[in-house]
Design a protein around this motif. Structure first.
Motif, PDB file in Angstrom:
ATOM      1  N   GLU A 116       0.834  -1.192   0.000  1.00  0.00           N
ATOM      2  CA  GLU A 116       0.000   0.000   0.000  1.00  0.00           C
ATOM      3  C   GLU A 116       0.877   1.253   0.000  1.00  0.00           C
ATOM      4  O   GLU A 116       2.108   1.175   0.057  1.00  0.00           O
ATOM      5  N   THR A 117       0.246   2.411  -0.028  1.00  0.00           N
ATOM      6  CA  THR A 117       0.954   3.691  -0.111  1.00  0.00           C
ATOM      7  C   THR A 117       0.972   4.390   1.244  1.00  0.00           C
ATOM      8  O   THR A 117      -0.040   4.445   1.943  1.00  0.00           O
ATOM      9  N   LEU A 118       2.129   4.926   1.585  1.00  0.00           N
ATOM     10  CA  LEU A 118       2.303   5.705   2.810  1.00  0.00           C
ATOM     11  C   LEU A 118       2.254   7.184   2.435  1.00  0.00           C
ATOM     12  O   LEU A 118       3.051   7.662   1.630  1.00  0.00           O
ATOM     13  N   THR A 119       1.325   7.915   3.011  1.00  0.00           N
ATOM     14  CA  THR A 119       1.111   9.317   2.626  1.00  0.00           C
ATOM     15  C   THR A 119       1.924  10.275   3.501  1.00  0.00           C
ATOM     16  O   THR A 119       2.395   9.913   4.587  1.00  0.00           O
ATOM     17  N   ARG A 120       2.040  11.502   3.021  1.00  0.00           N
ATOM     18  CA  ARG A 120       2.733  12.533   3.770  1.00  0.00           C
ATOM     19  C   ARG A 120       2.039  12.816   5.098  1.00  0.00           C
ATOM     20  O   ARG A 120       2.699  13.020   6.125  1.00  0.00           O
ATOM     21  N   THR A 121       0.724  12.802   5.095  1.00  0.00           N
ATOM     22  CA  THR A 121      -0.037  13.042   6.324  1.00  0.00           C
ATOM     23  C   THR A 121       0.288  12.002   7.383  1.00  0.00           C
ATOM     24  O   THR A 121       0.464  12.324   8.561  1.00  0.00           O
ATOM     25  N   GLU A 122       0.392  10.745   6.950  1.00  0.00           N
ATOM     26  CA  GLU A 122       0.698   9.666   7.894  1.00  0.00           C
ATOM     27  C   GLU A 122       2.135   9.769   8.409  1.00  0.00           C
ATOM     28  O   GLU A 122       2.392   9.541   9.600  1.00  0.00           O
ATOM     29  N   VAL A 123       3.065  10.116   7.536  1.00  0.00           N
ATOM     30  CA  VAL A 123       4.445  10.308   7.982  1.00  0.00           C
ATOM     31  C   VAL A 123       4.510  11.425   9.016  1.00  0.00           C
ATOM     32  O   VAL A 123       5.184  11.310  10.052  1.00  0.00           O
ATOM     33  N   THR A 124       3.802  12.506   8.766  1.00  0.00           N
ATOM     34  CA  THR A 124       3.774  13.639   9.695  1.00  0.00           C
ATOM     35  C   THR A 124       3.269  13.207  11.065  1.00  0.00           C
ATOM     36  O   THR A 124       3.814  13.615  12.104  1.00  0.00           O
ATOM     37  N   ALA A 125       2.253  12.365  11.076  1.00  0.00           N
ATOM     38  CA  ALA A 125       1.707  11.870  12.348  1.00  0.00           C
ATOM     39  C   ALA A 125       2.734  11.025  13.102  1.00  0.00           C
ATOM     40  O   ALA A 125       2.894  11.153  14.318  1.00  0.00           O
ATOM     41  N   PHE A 126       3.446  10.157  12.368  1.00  0.00           N
ATOM     42  CA  PHE A 126       4.480   9.330  12.994  1.00  0.00           C
ATOM     43  C   PHE A 126       5.573  10.202  13.600  1.00  0.00           C
ATOM     44  O   PHE A 126       6.017   9.982  14.728  1.00  0.00           O
TER      45      PHE A 126
END
Length: 611
Positions: free
Chosen positions: A87-97
């Motif tokens: 699947e794809t990892l989005t910028r929003t999710e990286v920011t949350a991590f």
């Protein structure tokens, strides 16, 4: 011949994690982190990855950590959810991590977090250690390890922290990056530097070579601030073509470099010998008749590591002004086809003050060639319940195991993997780990793969010069048996009721070392021939390893340990000394259960120790 896709790498890695979790009876997320950690250690990206269980605190997450020898701190977060497809990892999710990781660091630095955690938890020890060391950290690296593929639309994110004085860098390792790592010939990511991204801009250079198809050399006056920035960004990766032990200067030399930086920075260029570096490619542009280096690919400092690190530490610890400091650099660009051959020789001749040199123990050293030959020729008996003989594949050159498969079609790859299973891949750093645990210094093993390999290179290099014939087929079989015991120990520890998911590497290292010392004390050694035939350890040895592992875990996590952080405590000689207090009990355990897997030392050949 087949081309491996990102999807292939995802599925292969996924299956490895599932198989490890099943074999080790551990959580899949823990095995995901362990597997990723091994990949990053092998390519010199990190020194260690210790897994931990994240605290149940809102807005905070940490799944792993590593304290580096250069005053660096690595924090890891796992993006893992047992996904069956890529699947794809989005910028929003990286920011949350990243926000969760930075929250952990900031709240640990202030002391707020560890006071709210259970004192017996490993994450408490990590958080408290961060608070105690505070601004002593030279840099902090945040790692997002993902089983997904990073979106092509990702650019940058904010890395604001509690203390802006500490340099912070973000590293995202997704399946795309892992795929590039695994499919590259040298199994490492080349360091690519764009000097125009630094304040100093492109660096003036003077061509210093005759016409040659093999290399081109240049002389540069590199600003000290740029060299310090490079070390802050890449750390020991800049030095990976030099075994770390050979980059250590005396205290007197350290003081001299520091004193010049602080007291007479304008004379640094005149007083310092400079550095020797190599690269695989260079972009040189002409600016008004002056040649300037704009970009460098695969920069490696093969001599001058102490100068490089001293600049970094002087700026960080002493707040030194490096604006007047310049360092002479001799930069040699090597044709990529000759890189592995020529660079070790440059390292060797640039470090002539060393009796045993790092370059002496590179992949083309006859020791490694001999181990490779044994691994391709010797067939290991099929374990009980199986029919197929296999080989223990010795990887002399980084990435060799994967590279060999790329030349095969689908059927050929299946046959290769049947004969050389991934679980029986034996890397140079693995061999160094097993041998140093059994025959030398287990404390060094806990310092990381590269530092441990440095010690191993010195020891085996010296022994090779004296008695090369010791390193025969029996030596190779002994190495395999030690690998089997080590891997079995990992599974044993993971299955114990007292094991809470952390410090397995430290526990296994010291448990194996304690077993070795107990055998020596009882004048026994491993029965290599018997264990080679079985290709697995007997139940009696399993019982011994379980007992020793529990003892080691108790000592590592004891409230009376010398440091609050367990992984840091495991790197101290005092830790090993405290574990050796239990040698009498370990001897008793071995004495009762050694039949079938050991024999009297006098009738054996302890090749590595020379007995």
């Amino acid at each position: 011949m087949t081309d491996t896709t990102i999807e292939d790498t995802f599925e292969e890695f996924r299956q490895e994690v599932l198989a490890s979790a099943m074999a080790n009876k551990d959580f899949e997320k823990i095995e995901f982190l362990n597997a990723f950690g091994r990949e990053l250690e092998q390519c010199d990206e990190i020194e260690e990855l210790q897994t931990c269980i994240s605290p149940n605190v809102r807005g905070v997450q940490i799944d792993g950590f590593g304290f580096n020898s250069d005053d660096g701190l690595d924090l890891f977060i796992a993006d893992f959810n047992q996904r069956p497809v890529l699947e794809t990892l989005t910028r929003t999710e990286v920011t949350a991590f990243v926000k969760r990781l930075t929250a952990f660091f900031s709240r640990s630095l202030s002391g707020e977090l560890h006071r709210s955690l259970e004192e017996t938890s490993e994450v408490y020890a990590v958080s408290r250690a961060i608070h105690e060391r505070g601004r002593q950290f030279g840099r902090v690296r945040l790692y997002v390890l993902s089983e997904r593929q990073l979106s092509d639309r990702f650019d940058t994110i904010d890395l604001s922290m509690h203390d802006d004085a500490i340099p912070v860098a973000l590293h995202i390792w997704d399946m795309s990056r892992l795929h590039r790592l695994r499919t590259s010939r040298n199994q490492k990511e080349a360091i690519e530097i764009d000097f125009e991204s630094f304040t100093a801009g492109a660096i003036p250079c003077l061509p210093a070579h005759l016409e040659s198809d093999i290399y081109k050399s240049y002389l540069l006056a590199l600003p000290g601030s740029v060299l310090a920035d490079l070390y802050a960004r890449y750390g020991a990766r800049l030095l990976e073509q030099n075994v770390r032990a050979f980059l250590q200067a005396t205290n007197k030399a350290n003081r001299g470099i520091r004193d010049t930086i602080l007291g007479d920075p304008g004379m640094f260029f005149a007083y310092n010998n400079g550095i020797t570096a190599t690269a695989s490619a260079l972009d040189v542009v002409s600016d008004g008749g002056t040649s300037r280096v704009r970009t460098i690919k695969d920069l490696q400092i093969v001599n001058g590591g102490q100068t490089t690190a001293s600049l970094f530490h002087a700026r960080r610890k002493d707040r030194a002004d490096l604006s007047k400091v310049f360092v002479q650099m001799k930069l040699t660009v090597i044709d990529e086809a000759r890189f592995e051959e020529v660079v070790p020789k440059i390292s060797q001749y640039a470090n002539t003050q060393n009796t045993v040199n790092a370059a002496d123990f590179f992949a083309n050293h006859p020791f490694h060639i001999r181990m490779e030959s044994f691994s391709r020729r010797l067939w290991a008996p099929a374990p009980a319940g199986q029919q197929t003989e296999t080989r223990w594949y010795y990887e002399r050159v980084r990435g060799q195991y994967a590279e060999e498969q790329t030349r095969l079609d689908a059927r050929g790859k299946r046959v290769f993997l049947q004969q050389n299973p991934k679980s029986q891949l034996l890397r140079k750093t693995d061999l160094a780990k097993y041998d140093n645990i059994w025959d030398d210094d287990p404390v060094r093993v806990n310092l990381g793969a590269q530092k441990n390999f440095a010690r191993y290179a010195v020891r085996i290099g010296e022994e090779w010069k004296e008695h090369a014939d010791r390193f025969d087929e029996d030596y190779f079989r002994q190495a395999v048996i030690r690998a089997i015991i080590f891997k079995s120990s990992e599974r044993i520890v993971s299955a114990q009721s007292w094991y809470e998911g952390g410090y397995r590497a430290n526990i296994v290292n010291y448990a194996n070392a304690l077993l070795s010392r107990a055998l020596d004390a009882e004048v026994l050694t491993l029965d290599t021939a018997a264990l080679w035939q079985k290709q697995q350890i007997p139940d009696s040895l399993t019982v011994v390893l379980a007992s020793l592992s529990e003892t080691v875990n108790r000592k590592l996590t004891s409230s009376g340990r010398g440091l609050s952080n367990v992984s840091e405590w495991a790197k101290k000689a005092e830790c090993w000394i405290s574990i050796l207090e239990h040698l009498p009990q370990a001897r008793e355990s071995v004495r009762k259960s050694s039949q079938g897997w050991s024999k009297p030392l006098a009738t054996s050949r302890r090749l590595a120790s020379g007995l």
